[in-house]
Write an enzyme that holds these catalytic residues in place. Structure first.
Site, PDB file in Angstrom:
ATOM      1  CG  ASN A  10     -66.705   4.452  22.176  1.00 12.37           C
ATOM      2  OD1 ASN A  10     -67.215   3.372  21.864  1.00 12.37           O
ATOM      3  ND2 ASN A  10     -66.024   5.202  21.320  1.00 12.37           N
ATOM      4  CD1 TRP A  11     -67.252   0.048  27.298  1.00 12.62           C
ATOM      5  CD2 TRP A  11     -68.261  -1.914  26.970  1.00 12.62           C
ATOM      6  NE1 TRP A  11     -67.866  -0.294  28.474  1.00 12.62           N
ATOM      7  CE2 TRP A  11     -68.491  -1.513  28.298  1.00 12.62           C
ATOM      8  CE3 TRP A  11     -68.813  -3.117  26.532  1.00 12.62           C
ATOM      9  CZ2 TRP A  11     -69.236  -2.261  29.196  1.00 12.62           C
ATOM     10  CZ3 TRP A  11     -69.566  -3.875  27.428  1.00 12.62           C
ATOM     11  CH2 TRP A  11     -69.773  -3.452  28.745  1.00 12.62           C
ATOM     12  CE  LYS A  12     -62.219   4.300  21.496  1.00 13.74           C
ATOM     13  NZ  LYS A  12     -61.129   5.097  20.977  1.00 13.74           N
ATOM     14  CD  GLU A 101     -61.618   5.090  17.364  1.00 17.30           C
ATOM     15  OE1 GLU A 101     -62.557   4.329  17.654  1.00 17.30           O
ATOM     16  OE2 GLU A 101     -60.799   5.512  18.211  1.00 17.30           O
ATOM     17  N   GLY A 173     -57.023   8.048  22.578  1.00 15.39           N
ATOM     18  CA  GLY A 173     -56.219   6.837  22.760  1.00 15.39           C
ATOM     19  C   GLY A 173     -54.720   7.073  22.751  1.00 15.39           C
ATOM     20  CB  SER A 211     -56.182  10.611  26.765  1.00 14.82           C
ATOM     21  OG  SER A 211     -55.720  10.041  25.558  1.00 14.82           O
ATOM     22  N   GLY A 233     -60.806   4.052  26.494  1.00 13.22           N
ATOM     23  CA  GLY A 233     -60.058   3.026  27.225  1.00 13.22           C
ATOM     24  C   GLY A 233     -60.409   2.903  28.701  1.00 13.22           C
TER      25      GLY A 233
END
Ligand code: PEP
Length: 251
Positions: A10-12, A101, A173, A211, A233
């Site tokens: 997931n690159w966000k 989010e 994160g 994470s 990430g």
């Protein structure tokens, strides 16, 4: 797909044309990982770019995934929205629903998530529902109650395929990973909840997210009922993302 380990990056809100291109093209060099269902989830504006680029990845098919979808279907006067039909049109296979989010910054709740899931299923794509408790809910011992409520959006759906990412909000994160005991306990609970909502015969994938990185992936994949990982990430760089994919292949 439903008997593979899923590794979904997931690159966000990260990425740029040149960077995305370099990363996806490098994935061409990754040797075959046949036990893994690999997905990349770029920001919406880069979906077509990523989808076109993954077409030339020969060794490992890569699914194009979307981070969100409109609660409105089809087309119409909904400025800023992107429908499930449009995601399908540009080659998306899997759609994240209800990432924490989205709840945190956009106040998204179960009713909206339900509309989104229905829209995604209607056009034949796969929803990946994100669930997970807040730190407060865990500290109060209400983590299962919170997750059961989030999973209740599945009730009454006409599908036998259910994909969930268990992402404790306090682990996203932050560098804090849930313990093996916490993961196995919650994943077994999620399996149990889905089966009691939809009955036997369901095909289920429960991914862990929070994470996950190159150093901890192998341990996480060895936990019972862990069918893969949703990776934030660590999906942004080739070395860490492919190390996680290889750990899934060897699990
Ligand atoms: C996520 O965005 O779903 C996620 C798990 O992020 P990270 O891996 O960075 O914690």
């Amino acid at each position: 797909m439903w008997d593979q380990k899923w590794v979904i990056g997931n690159w966000k809100m990260n990425g740029q044309l040149q960077y995305n291109n370099a990363l996806v093209h490098k994935l061409r060099t990754l040797e075959v990982q046949d036990k893994v269902c690999i997905g990349i989830t770029p920001p919406t504006v880069y979906l077509s770019q990523v989808h076109n680029a993954v077409q030339i990845v020969i060794n490992n098919p890569i699914h194009t995934c979307a981070q969100d979808v409109s609660r409105f279907g089809g087309s119409g006067a909904y400025t800023g929205e992107v429908s499930a039909e449009m995601l399908k049109d540009v080659g998306v296979d899997i759609v994240l629903i209800g990432h924490s989010e989205r709840s945190l910054y956009f106040n998204e709740k179960n009713d909206v998530q339900r509309h989104k899931i229905e829209n995604v299923l209607k056009v034949g794509l796969t929803p990946l529902l994100c669930v997970g408790e807040s730190l407060k809910e865990r500290e109060d011992g209400r983590e299962k109650e919170a997750v059961a409520y989030q999973l209740s959006v599945f009730k009454g759906l006409k599908t036998k395929h259910f994909a969930v990412a268990y992402e404790p909000v306090w682990a996203i994160g932050t560098g804090k990973v849930a313990t093996t005991e916490q993961i196995v306990d919650m994943h077994a609970f999620i399996y149990h909840e889905i089966l009691s909502l939809v009955g036997e015969g369901a095909k289920i994938r429960v991914l862990y997210g929070g994470s996950v990185n190159a150093a901890n992936a192998a341990e996480i994949f060895s936990v019972p009922h862990v069918d893969g990982a949703l990776v934030g990430g660590a999906s942004l760089t080739y070395d860490s993302f492919t190390a996680i994919i290889k750990a899934a292949q060897q699990a």
